[in-house]
Design a protein around this motif. Structure first.
Motif, mmCIF file in Angstrom:
data_model
loop_
_atom_site.group_PDB
_atom_site.id
_atom_site.type_symbol
_atom_site.label_atom_id
_atom_site.label_comp_id
_atom_site.label_asym_id
_atom_site.label_seq_id
_atom_site.Cartn_x
_atom_site.Cartn_y
_atom_site.Cartn_z
ATOM 1 N N GLY A 128 58.843 23.186 7.922
ATOM 2 C CA GLY A 128 58.152 22.576 6.895
ATOM 3 C C GLY A 128 56.535 22.362 7.473
ATOM 4 N N GLN A 129 55.962 22.724 8.576
ATOM 5 C CA GLN A 129 54.840 22.523 8.966
ATOM 6 C C GLN A 129 53.785 23.714 8.646
ATOM 7 O OE1 GLN A 129 54.280 23.060 13.311
ATOM 8 N NE2 GLN A 129 52.535 21.669 13.545
ATOM 9 N N ALA A 130 52.794 23.490 8.283
ATOM 10 C CA ALA A 130 51.797 24.391 7.819
ATOM 11 C C ALA A 130 51.548 25.287 8.769
ATOM 12 C CB ALA A 130 50.853 24.041 7.027
ATOM 13 N N LYS A 131 51.208 26.785 8.569
ATOM 14 C CA LYS A 131 50.776 27.311 9.705
ATOM 15 C C LYS A 131 50.050 28.504 9.054
ATOM 16 C CE LYS A 131 54.772 30.493 10.089
ATOM 17 N NZ LYS A 131 55.966 31.150 11.017
ATOM 18 N N CYS A 132 49.276 29.238 9.670
ATOM 19 C CA CYS A 132 48.230 30.419 9.253
ATOM 20 C C CYS A 132 48.905 31.618 9.871
ATOM 21 C CB CYS A 132 46.914 30.218 9.638
ATOM 22 S SG CYS A 132 45.982 29.204 8.637
ATOM 23 N N VAL A 133 49.022 32.760 8.834
ATOM 24 C CA VAL A 133 49.290 34.046 9.386
ATOM 25 C C VAL A 133 48.081 34.789 9.692
ATOM 26 C CG1 VAL A 133 50.513 36.451 8.795
ATOM 27 C CG2 VAL A 133 51.272 34.213 8.364
ATOM 28 N N ILE A 134 47.916 35.161 11.027
ATOM 29 C CA ILE A 134 46.492 35.727 11.445
ATOM 30 C C ILE A 134 46.773 37.456 11.277
ATOM 31 C CG2 ILE A 134 45.191 36.288 13.368
ATOM 32 C CD1 ILE A 134 46.320 33.709 14.601
ATOM 33 N N HIS A 135 45.910 37.825 10.230
ATOM 34 C CA HIS A 135 45.575 39.150 10.007
ATOM 35 C C HIS A 135 44.279 39.841 10.203
ATOM 36 C CE1 HIS A 135 49.208 40.971 8.225
ATOM 37 N NE2 HIS A 135 49.562 39.839 7.512
ATOM 38 N N SER A 136 44.027 40.927 10.462
ATOM 39 C CA SER A 136 42.715 41.684 10.674
ATOM 40 C C SER A 136 42.593 42.603 9.564
ATOM 41 C CB SER A 136 42.564 42.457 12.049
ATOM 42 O OG SER A 136 43.541 43.537 11.948
ATOM 43 N N ILE A 137 41.533 42.868 9.356
ATOM 44 C CA ILE A 137 41.404 44.089 8.271
ATOM 45 C C ILE A 137 42.027 45.022 8.759
ATOM 46 C CG2 ILE A 137 39.211 45.549 7.426
ATOM 47 C CD1 ILE A 137 37.243 43.225 7.964
ATOM 48 N N ASP A 138 42.017 45.556 9.930
ATOM 49 C CA ASP A 138 42.926 46.631 10.354
ATOM 50 C C ASP A 138 44.396 46.570 9.883
ATOM 51 O OD1 ASP A 138 40.626 48.273 11.406
ATOM 52 O OD2 ASP A 138 41.104 47.422 13.468
ATOM 53 N N THR A 139 44.966 45.631 10.114
ATOM 54 C CA THR A 139 46.452 45.105 9.821
ATOM 55 C C THR A 139 46.559 45.413 8.172
ATOM 56 O OG1 THR A 139 46.012 42.932 9.649
ATOM 57 C CG2 THR A 139 46.902 43.722 11.623
ATOM 58 N N LEU A 140 45.703 44.813 7.674
ATOM 59 C CA LEU A 140 45.667 44.948 6.025
ATOM 60 C C LEU A 140 45.583 46.563 5.420
ATOM 61 C CD1 LEU A 140 43.916 41.658 4.861
ATOM 62 C CD2 LEU A 140 46.559 42.234 5.073
ATOM 63 N N LEU A 141 44.511 47.194 6.048
ATOM 64 C CA LEU A 141 44.322 48.388 5.867
ATOM 65 C C LEU A 141 45.388 49.438 6.191
ATOM 66 C CD1 LEU A 141 40.443 48.974 6.681
ATOM 67 C CD2 LEU A 141 41.598 48.807 4.485
ATOM 68 N N ALA A 142 46.229 49.044 7.080
ATOM 69 C CA ALA A 142 47.415 49.862 7.528
ATOM 70 C C ALA A 142 48.400 49.879 6.614
ATOM 71 C CB ALA A 142 47.850 49.273 9.059
ATOM 72 N N SER A 143 48.402 48.684 5.917
ATOM 73 C CA SER A 143 49.468 48.532 4.682
ATOM 74 C C SER A 143 48.861 49.315 3.456
ATOM 75 C CB SER A 143 49.680 47.091 4.348
ATOM 76 O OG SER A 143 50.552 46.946 3.380
ATOM 77 N N ALA A 144 47.734 49.262 3.189
ATOM 78 C CA ALA A 144 47.209 49.713 1.993
ATOM 79 C C ALA A 144 47.243 51.216 2.030
ATOM 80 C CB ALA A 144 45.759 49.085 2.002
ATOM 81 N N ASP A 145 47.022 51.817 3.442
ATOM 82 C CA ASP A 145 47.004 53.157 3.266
ATOM 83 C C ASP A 145 48.351 53.843 3.036
ATOM 84 O OD1 ASP A 145 46.233 55.783 4.103
ATOM 85 O OD2 ASP A 145 47.255 55.603 6.200
ATOM 86 N N ILE A 146 49.279 53.472 3.472
ATOM 87 C CA ILE A 146 50.620 53.771 3.230
ATOM 88 C C ILE A 146 51.338 53.407 1.830
ATOM 89 C CG2 ILE A 146 53.380 53.735 3.800
ATOM 90 C CD1 ILE A 146 51.437 55.291 5.867
ATOM 91 N N ILE A 147 50.847 52.454 1.431
ATOM 92 C CA ILE A 147 51.294 51.989 -0.231
ATOM 93 C C ILE A 147 50.518 52.592 -1.119
ATOM 94 C CG2 ILE A 147 51.466 49.988 -1.627
ATOM 95 C CD1 ILE A 147 51.819 48.110 0.518
ATOM 96 N N ASN A 148 49.248 53.092 -0.795
ATOM 97 C CA ASN A 148 48.688 53.761 -1.672
ATOM 98 C C ASN A 148 49.074 55.298 -1.985
ATOM 99 O OD1 ASN A 148 46.589 51.895 -2.239
ATOM 100 N ND2 ASN A 148 44.922 52.944 -1.314
ATOM 101 N N LYS A 149 49.556 55.703 -0.560
ATOM 102 C CA LYS A 149 50.291 57.188 -0.990
ATOM 103 C C LYS A 149 51.525 56.954 -1.564
ATOM 104 C CE LYS A 149 47.768 58.483 3.464
ATOM 105 N NZ LYS A 149 48.158 58.934 5.075
ATOM 106 N N SER A 150 52.493 55.863 -1.397
ATOM 107 C CA SER A 150 53.505 55.852 -2.084
ATOM 108 C C SER A 150 53.651 55.683 -3.469
ATOM 109 C CB SER A 150 54.474 54.643 -1.353
ATOM 110 O OG SER A 150 54.495 54.588 -0.113
#
Length: 428
Positions: A128-150
């Motif tokens: 139940g302790q709050a935490k932050c998931v650390i992302h970079s622009i590159d990790t989000l773009l890696a997801s966006a690239d494949i999902i856009n194609k799908s």
């Protein structure tokens, strides 16, 4: 040069954002973001800043400008009240943006240091302790690239975004749109559009009021949707895609078109993610997986990119490599697209006067998740139900309020089994 800068040169007059009566081209968006990024760089000395902006257009501009100014951004839920303020204190965020700057700084030198930026999305651990998931622009773009194609999302398309940008689903739509050079539409009633992401309430409205314009994709996932709604969508031949994803993977990591054969499936793992099942748990690694986690007092845990991460979700892979989800081992639930960690609510309630013990759970009623609470009081109290409900509403939001709170003796047991609690609720 960052992605928005590139697209402003490639598609300068292309509409990037539609919101109410405001229409911004890629060129206009880039110019606005640049002016505000210059101001953030010169006027905000803190490298870590919170973003708690209600207006979705302003939220996009603040996010892009802060990243261009090289800031580490913490995306905060503006609906949560006291709880968000507690997060701001716990993470020592001295600067929190709630709106866009109206008169940005005129600068001869444009700042663009996105390589130094980082993105923090709040979630909750198993305690139940709050935490932050650390992302970079590159990790989000890696997801966006494949999902856009799908999902065949191109610069000719429009994504109707009704999801908030402090949530990974909304943030992912922003990066998909920027990468495609497409248009993000922020007005829920505006048509036409080609793509839309839905939680159950939005999905039900779509089924009852199907759009008259052609659609390429209705993406669902996260919160469970009633089976009768899914069957109705199949009968109407709507282009529904089911998905499985999580904050740690920057959105979807498996997608499948909805049909009677795939009704209980989430699709094959996408190419940017490697997925395996071990002891019924789903493990993932890949280009879009987060870099690590941050906890209060600036404690950071980095993830080894070569190691698999346990999602704490249960599932299996079928013979043809389709992912089937059984449920979550953690006590996080999703209602109307909102991640709700039950332990976080319990922890807050147990700090209230006269509360000895408190436990929450979600039970399906007519295929809809309904929250209930069990409470043990130190002393008799007449109006304990409204007292607890008002405290939850003040700290979090109305989505977190249980339908009913039942007085119960825990007999020194910190937790009961799910079946015991369900029997208790059903017997009242």
């Amino acid at each position: 040069m960052d992605l928005l800068n590139q697209q402003s040169k490639k598609y300068p007059k292309k509409v990037a954002i539609q919101y109410n009566k405001t229409v911004m081209t890629y060129e206009q968006l880039n110019t606005t973001v640049q002016a505000i990024a210059n101001t953030y760089y010169h006027d905000i000395k803190d490298t870590r800043i919170g973003i708690k902006v209600k207006n979705p257009l302003e939220a996009i501009i603040c996010i892009l400008a802060a990243l261009r100014a090289g800031k580490t951004i913490y995306l905060l839920n503006h609906h949560y009240k006291t709880y968000t303020e507690e997060l701001i204190k716990a993470y020592h965020l001295k600067t929190v943006l709630t709106t866009c700057i109206k008169n940005p700084l005129n600068s001869q030198k444009n700042i663009n240091i996105t390589s130094k930026s980082s993105i923090r999305l709040f979630t909750t651990g198993s305690t139940g302790q709050a935490k932050c998931v650390i992302h970079s622009i590159d990790t989000l773009l890696a997801s966006a690239d494949i999902i856009n194609k799908s999902l065949h999302y191109t610069h000719h398309d429009i994504w109707n975004c009704q999801l908030p940008f402090y949530h990974v689903s909304g943030l992912a739509i922003l990066w998909r749109t920027l990468l495609a050079g497409a248009t993000i539409q922020l007005d829920p009633s505006k048509t036409p559009y080609t793509h839309i992401s839905c939680v159950e309430k939005q999905f039900e409205f779509l089924i009852k009021n199907p759009p008259k314009h052609p659609l390429k994709c209705i993406l669902i996932g996260g919160s469970p949707i009633k089976k009768k709604l899914l069957l109705s969508a199949i009968q109407q031949n709507l282009p529904i895609y089911q998905s499985y994803g999580l904050t740690e993977t920057g959105s979807a990591c498996a997608i499948t078109p909805l049909s009677k054969d795939t009704l209980n499936l989430s699709g094959k793992p996408l190419p940017h993610i490697k997925l395996k099942i071990k002891h019924k748990y789903i493990f993932v690694k890949g280009k879009s997986r987060c870099l690590g986690f941050e906890y209060p007092n600036n404690t950071i845990t980095n993830l080894n990119p070569n190691n698999y991460y346990n999602t704490q979700d249960y599932g299996c892979l079928t013979q043809d490599n389709q992912l089937k989800i059984f449920g979550r081992s953690s006590r996080m639930i999703i209602i109307n697209g909102e991640n709700i960690q039950l332990e976080t609510i319990e922890t807050m309630v147990k700090t209230l006067h006269n509360i000895k013990e408190f436990y929450m759970l979600a039970i399906k009623k007519n295929e809809t998740l309904t929250l209930y609470g069990l409470v043990e009081l130190e002393n008799k109290q007449q109006n304990y139900k409204p007292f607890i409900k008002n405290a939850i509403k003040k700290h979090f939001s109305s989505l977190c309020i249980p339908e009913d709170i039942i007085e119960h003796s825990f007999k020194n047991a910190l937790k009961l089994s799910y079946s015991d609690i369900k029997k208790t609720i059903q017997s009242t």
